[in-house]
Design a protein around this motif. Structure first.
Motif, PDB file in Angstrom:
ATOM      1  N   LEU A   1      25.331   6.209  86.344  1.00  0.00           N
ATOM      2  CA  LEU A   1      25.233   5.139  85.357  1.00  0.00           C
ATOM      3  C   LEU A   1      25.398   5.687  83.939  1.00  0.00           C
ATOM      4  O   LEU A   1      24.794   6.704  83.570  1.00  0.00           O
ATOM      5  N   LYS A   2      26.208   5.007  83.156  1.00  0.00           N
ATOM      6  CA  LYS A   2      26.409   5.402  81.765  1.00  0.00           C
ATOM      7  C   LYS A   2      25.232   4.940  80.924  1.00  0.00           C
ATOM      8  O   LYS A   2      24.430   4.099  81.351  1.00  0.00           O
ATOM      9  N   LYS A   3      25.112   5.492  79.729  1.00  0.00           N
ATOM     10  CA  LYS A   3      24.007   5.136  78.850  1.00  0.00           C
ATOM     11  C   LYS A   3      23.999   3.623  78.603  1.00  0.00           C
ATOM     12  O   LYS A   3      25.005   3.044  78.197  1.00  0.00           O
ATOM     13  N   GLY A   4      22.879   2.997  78.884  1.00  0.00           N
ATOM     14  CA  GLY A   4      22.735   1.559  78.674  1.00  0.00           C
ATOM     15  C   GLY A   4      23.270   0.701  79.804  1.00  0.00           C
ATOM     16  O   GLY A   4      23.113  -0.523  79.774  1.00  0.00           O
TER      17      GLY A   4
ATOM     18  N   LYS B   1      23.337  -1.035  83.345  1.00  0.00           N
ATOM     19  CA  LYS B   1      22.396  -1.463  84.381  1.00  0.00           C
ATOM     20  C   LYS B   1      23.093  -1.428  85.735  1.00  0.00           C
ATOM     21  O   LYS B   1      24.295  -1.694  85.840  1.00  0.00           O
ATOM     22  N   LEU B   2      22.344  -1.115  86.771  1.00  0.00           N
ATOM     23  CA  LEU B   2      22.912  -1.114  88.114  1.00  0.00           C
ATOM     24  C   LEU B   2      23.275  -2.529  88.529  1.00  0.00           C
ATOM     25  O   LEU B   2      22.510  -3.475  88.296  1.00  0.00           O
ATOM     26  N   SER B   3      24.414  -2.689  89.150  1.00  0.00           N
ATOM     27  CA  SER B   3      24.873  -3.996  89.616  1.00  0.00           C
ATOM     28  C   SER B   3      24.005  -4.515  90.752  1.00  0.00           C
ATOM     29  O   SER B   3      23.288  -3.756  91.417  1.00  0.00           O
ATOM     30  N   ASP B   4      24.057  -5.825  90.977  1.00  0.00           N
ATOM     31  CA  ASP B   4      23.275  -6.447  92.044  1.00  0.00           C
ATOM     32  C   ASP B   4      23.646  -5.891  93.416  1.00  0.00           C
ATOM     33  O   ASP B   4      22.809  -5.805  94.310  1.00  0.00           O
ATOM     34  N   SER B   5      24.903  -5.564  93.597  1.00  0.00           N
ATOM     35  CA  SER B   5      25.350  -4.954  94.847  1.00  0.00           C
ATOM     36  C   SER B   5      26.483  -3.996  94.540  1.00  0.00           C
ATOM     37  O   SER B   5      27.114  -4.084  93.486  1.00  0.00           O
ATOM     38  N   GLY B   6      26.742  -3.070  95.456  1.00  0.00           N
ATOM     39  CA  GLY B   6      27.804  -2.109  95.215  1.00  0.00           C
ATOM     40  C   GLY B   6      27.802  -1.012  96.253  1.00  0.00           C
ATOM     41  O   GLY B   6      27.082  -1.079  97.262  1.00  0.00           O
ATOM     42  N   SER B   7      28.605   0.023  95.991  1.00  0.00           N
ATOM     43  CA  SER B   7      28.721   1.117  96.953  1.00  0.00           C
ATOM     44  C   SER B   7      29.035   2.422  96.237  1.00  0.00           C
ATOM     45  O   SER B   7      29.604   2.436  95.139  1.00  0.00           O
ATOM     46  N   ILE B   8      28.650   3.517  96.885  1.00  0.00           N
ATOM     47  CA  ILE B   8      28.874   4.868  96.370  1.00  0.00           C
ATOM     48  C   ILE B   8      29.339   5.744  97.526  1.00  0.00           C
ATOM     49  O   ILE B   8      28.717   5.758  98.589  1.00  0.00           O
ATOM     50  N   LEU B   9      30.434   6.474  97.315  1.00  0.00           N
ATOM     51  CA  LEU B   9      30.917   7.452  98.286  1.00  0.00           C
ATOM     52  C   LEU B   9      30.848   8.821  97.632  1.00  0.00           C
ATOM     53  O   LEU B   9      31.448   9.034  96.572  1.00  0.00           O
ATOM     54  N   VAL B  10      30.098   9.731  98.246  1.00  0.00           N
ATOM     55  CA  VAL B  10      29.850  11.040  97.662  1.00  0.00           C
ATOM     56  C   VAL B  10      30.710  12.084  98.368  1.00  0.00           C
ATOM     57  O   VAL B  10      30.508  12.386  99.548  1.00  0.00           O
TER      58      VAL B  10
ATOM     59  N   LEU C   1      32.924   8.229  94.185  1.00  0.00           N
ATOM     60  CA  LEU C   1      33.438   6.890  93.909  1.00  0.00           C
ATOM     61  C   LEU C   1      32.242   5.974  93.729  1.00  0.00           C
ATOM     62  O   LEU C   1      31.383   5.879  94.616  1.00  0.00           O
ATOM     63  N   PHE C   2      32.176   5.299  92.584  1.00  0.00           N
ATOM     64  CA  PHE C   2      31.087   4.365  92.273  1.00  0.00           C
ATOM     65  C   PHE C   2      31.678   2.989  92.054  1.00  0.00           C
ATOM     66  O   PHE C   2      32.498   2.784  91.166  1.00  0.00           O
ATOM     67  N   SER C   3      31.271   2.019  92.879  1.00  0.00           N
ATOM     68  CA  SER C   3      31.778   0.658  92.762  1.00  0.00           C
ATOM     69  C   SER C   3      30.637  -0.313  92.524  1.00  0.00           C
ATOM     70  O   SER C   3      29.827  -0.552  93.425  1.00  0.00           O
ATOM     71  N   PRO C   4      30.549  -0.893  91.319  1.00  0.00           N
ATOM     72  CA  PRO C   4      29.523  -1.897  91.029  1.00  0.00           C
ATOM     73  C   PRO C   4      30.024  -3.301  91.407  1.00  0.00           C
ATOM     74  O   PRO C   4      30.001  -4.222  90.589  1.00  0.00           O
ATOM     75  N   ASN C   5      30.459  -3.455  92.634  1.00  0.00           N
ATOM     76  CA  ASN C   5      31.225  -4.646  93.028  1.00  0.00           C
ATOM     77  C   ASN C   5      30.952  -4.959  94.498  1.00  0.00           C
ATOM     78  O   ASN C   5      30.855  -4.046  95.327  1.00  0.00           O
ATOM     79  N   ASP C   6      30.828  -6.246  94.827  1.00  0.00           N
ATOM     80  CA  ASP C   6      30.598  -6.655  96.221  1.00  0.00           C
ATOM     81  C   ASP C   6      31.633  -6.066  97.171  1.00  0.00           C
ATOM     82  O   ASP C   6      31.314  -5.721  98.312  1.00  0.00           O
ATOM     83  N   TYR C   7      32.877  -6.004  96.719  1.00  0.00           N
ATOM     84  CA  TYR C   7      33.982  -5.703  97.621  1.00  0.00           C
ATOM     85  C   TYR C   7      34.491  -4.259  97.540  1.00  0.00           C
ATOM     86  O   TYR C   7      35.368  -3.876  98.307  1.00  0.00           O
ATOM     87  N   GLY C   8      33.987  -3.476  96.594  1.00  0.00           N
ATOM     88  CA  GLY C   8      34.544  -2.144  96.412  1.00  0.00           C
ATOM     89  C   GLY C   8      35.918  -2.175  95.781  1.00  0.00           C
ATOM     90  O   GLY C   8      36.669  -1.202  95.843  1.00  0.00           O
ATOM     91  N   ALA C   9      36.249  -3.280  95.138  1.00  0.00           N
ATOM     92  CA  ALA C   9      37.587  -3.453  94.569  1.00  0.00           C
ATOM     93  C   ALA C   9      37.669  -2.996  93.120  1.00  0.00           C
ATOM     94  O   ALA C   9      38.760  -2.773  92.595  1.00  0.00           O
TER      95      ALA C   9
ATOM     96  N   THR D   1      34.081   9.795  89.445  1.00  0.00           N
ATOM     97  CA  THR D   1      33.398  10.742  88.571  1.00  0.00           C
ATOM     98  C   THR D   1      33.377  12.133  89.201  1.00  0.00           C
ATOM     99  O   THR D   1      33.405  12.248  90.437  1.00  0.00           O
ATOM    100  N   PRO D   2      33.356  13.165  88.383  1.00  0.00           N
ATOM    101  CA  PRO D   2      33.415  13.180  86.908  1.00  0.00           C
ATOM    102  C   PRO D   2      34.749  12.595  86.416  1.00  0.00           C
ATOM    103  O   PRO D   2      35.819  12.978  86.918  1.00  0.00           O
ATOM    104  N   GLU D   3      34.685  11.707  85.457  1.00  0.00           N
ATOM    105  CA  GLU D   3      35.871  10.981  85.014  1.00  0.00           C
ATOM    106  C   GLU D   3      36.957  11.910  84.474  1.00  0.00           C
ATOM    107  O   GLU D   3      38.157  11.633  84.627  1.00  0.00           O
ATOM    108  N   LYS D   4      36.553  13.012  83.859  1.00  0.00           N
ATOM    109  CA  LYS D   4      37.555  13.939  83.300  1.00  0.00           C
ATOM    110  C   LYS D   4      38.432  14.551  84.391  1.00  0.00           C
ATOM    111  O   LYS D   4      39.570  14.953  84.129  1.00  0.00           O
ATOM    112  N   ASP D   5      37.904  14.636  85.613  1.00  0.00           N
ATOM    113  CA  ASP D   5      38.673  15.234  86.712  1.00  0.00           C
ATOM    114  C   ASP D   5      39.719  14.288  87.291  1.00  0.00           C
ATOM    115  O   ASP D   5      40.582  14.725  88.063  1.00  0.00           O
TER     116      ASP D   5
END
Length: 472
Positions: free
Chosen positions: A334-337, A339-348, A354-362, A367-371
């Motif tokens: 999460l970036k400064k300020g 808030k976590l989304s109501d639903s979402g997914s993370i693949l490590v 991959l961080f998706s703050p979205n119902d569908y992963g769309a 991250t890291p974004e520079k990479d």
């Protein structure tokens, strides 16, 4: 005398395996390709709520010839759009009387009626669009998948995120190894929250109330054990038209309501299939409704070059606090300020997350974004193009295109895929009943190798007159 192998007996003795050859019942194969200008005749089963939109969107591509709903107000409201369509309260009667006059059906009932209506239609050679979750039980998900394959009908489940370009691009990137090996995935939802009531608000049978004159209660109960119509919090109905989602007998809880959306991208990207085991933490279990919260872990073996991985599912609130992925993981994403989304997914992955703050992963970021600077994340480059918006109508278009071409694979969430996704996710609703126990899963035999008690929940009994799924 040899014992008759019923569905229940097959599961008890661990020989269910693939179910099609045992439990398909009488079938009729009428599948064919349609001419470019030939109209497909469709019937809507369940035409209120989400079903209203489903039959509306199907009707823009097909000819609506019949409508079925147990609620006369909802039925008559939809029938005003297609006054020549025949009206029914019982989908069994519709499929019996209209068998020669329909080519396809939409099924948008409560969860417990999805499989009975869809299987009956497929056995009659009809193409089926069914709302998510595909089924009420693990057994039904396997059966739906196999009947669709045997009948060669074109099918689609209504997890509309499947049509989005962003989801398809995410799948491509994971398949290409962009994040390296992935050993864990996390998916969360805000359901049930304010969407419906279940435990801890409802843990006992709601108080009986008179059935509204416009509601055909026996047909709504369908294959479930009979119980009276009821009000949960007067004047709010306990079950129909919405709050059935939280009850064991009718719905599939937060997991069934949302996992077919929110785990869809991860399931495709990681090529997950069937897990080897599932284990859960959960709130207190009661006989009526799903628990107040759960954290479910699905354990998957290595798949080709992909390592073993664990999919974590989070739902509900525990002691007033939402059940979510680990705080230390979220703090890195999460970036400064933000808030976590109501639903979402993370693949490590080993190379990134991959961080998706979205119902569908769309919608997602890597991250890291520079990479990953300069890497486009919006449009698929190898998978078929989908849409950026209008995903729900596009799902009906895919289904229609598949029917016209006679190619079931053209539908992105056909029952071959959707059946496996649903089958896997619904294992979690069994695991919560045995919280703290790691349940070892044998997908071939549809049983837990270390728990006969858990295996009993793979399927269920069907009310007399609605038990055609299991007739050999």
């Amino acid at each position: 005398m040899p014992q008759k192998v019923t569905r229940r007996r097959a599961i008890q003795i661990g020989t269910a395996g693939t179910l099609g050859y045992l439990f398909t019942g009488p079938t009729y194969s009428v599948t064919r390709a349609f001419g470019a200008n030939e109209k497909i005749r469709v019937a809507g089963i369940g035409v209120g709520g989400k079903g209203s939109g489903d039959i509306q969107q199907a009707g823009e591509l097909m000819e609506v010839v019949a409508l079925c709903d147990i609620d006369e107000e909802r039925l008559n409201s939809r029938a005003a759009t297609w006054p020549s369509a025949k009206k029914y309260f019982d989908y069994r009667k519709l499929l019996d009387e209209m068998a020669k006059n329909i080519d396809a059906v939409t099924v948008s009932t409560a969860d417990h009626s999805h499989a009975p209506a869809a299987v009956l239609a497929m056995r009659a050679g009809k193409h089926v669009y069914c709302q998510k979750p595909l089924t009420h039980t693990v057994f039904e998900a396997r059966l739906m998948r196999e009947v669709a394959a045997k009948q060669k009908v074109c099918t689609q489940m209504g997890n509309q995120g499947s049509a989005l370009n962003g989801l398809r691009r995410a799948v491509e990137l994971i398949h290409a190894g962009t994040l390296g090996p992935i050993r864990e995935a996390h998916v969360w939802t805000n359901r049930p929250a304010h969407y419906w009531k279940q435990s801890p608000d409802i843990t006992a049978r709601p108080k009986e109330a008179p059935v509204p004159k416009t509601v055909h209660w026996d047909e709504w109960i369908g294959p479930a054990p009979m119980r009276p119509y009821a009000l949960a919090f007067s004047p709010r109905p306990a079950y129909h038209p919405h709050d059935w989602r939280g009850y064991w007998d009718f719905g599939t809880g937060a997991l069934g309501d949302m996992a077919c959306h929110t785990t869809n991208m991860a399931f495709r990207a990681l090529k997950l299939g069937a897990p080897t085991a599932v284990v859960a933490e959960a709130g207190e279990i009661n006989p009526e409704t799903y628990p107040a919260w759960a954290h479910i872990q699905y354990l998957f073996a290595a798949r080709g070059d992909a390592p073993a991985c664990t999919l974590h599912w989070y739902e509900g609130s525990r002691d007033g606090k939402r059940v979510l992925p680990p705080e230390e993981l979220l703090a890195k994403l999460l970036k400064k300020g933000e808030k976590l989304s109501d639903s979402g997914s993370i693949l490590v992955g080993d190379k990134g997350v991959l961080f998706s703050p979205n119902d569908y992963g769309a919608r997602f970021r890597l991250t890291p974004e520079k990479d990953f600077e300069g890497l486009q994340t919006a449009t698929p480059e190898k998978l078929p193009a989908g849409v950026d918006k209008g995903e729900d109508p596009h799902m009906k278009k895919e289904w229609t295109d598949a029917i016209k071409a006679g190619k079931p694979a053209l539908a992105s969430s056909n029952f071959d895929f959707a059946g496996q996704l649903t089958e896997t996710m619904l294992l979690g609703n069994i695991a919560v009943r045995f919280a703290g126990t790691k349940l070892e899963w044998d997908a071939t035999k549809l049983r837990f190798t270390n728990s006969d008690a858990a295996t009993k929940f793979v399927s269920k009994e069907y009310r007399k007159g609605w038990d055609f799924l299991t007739r050999g």
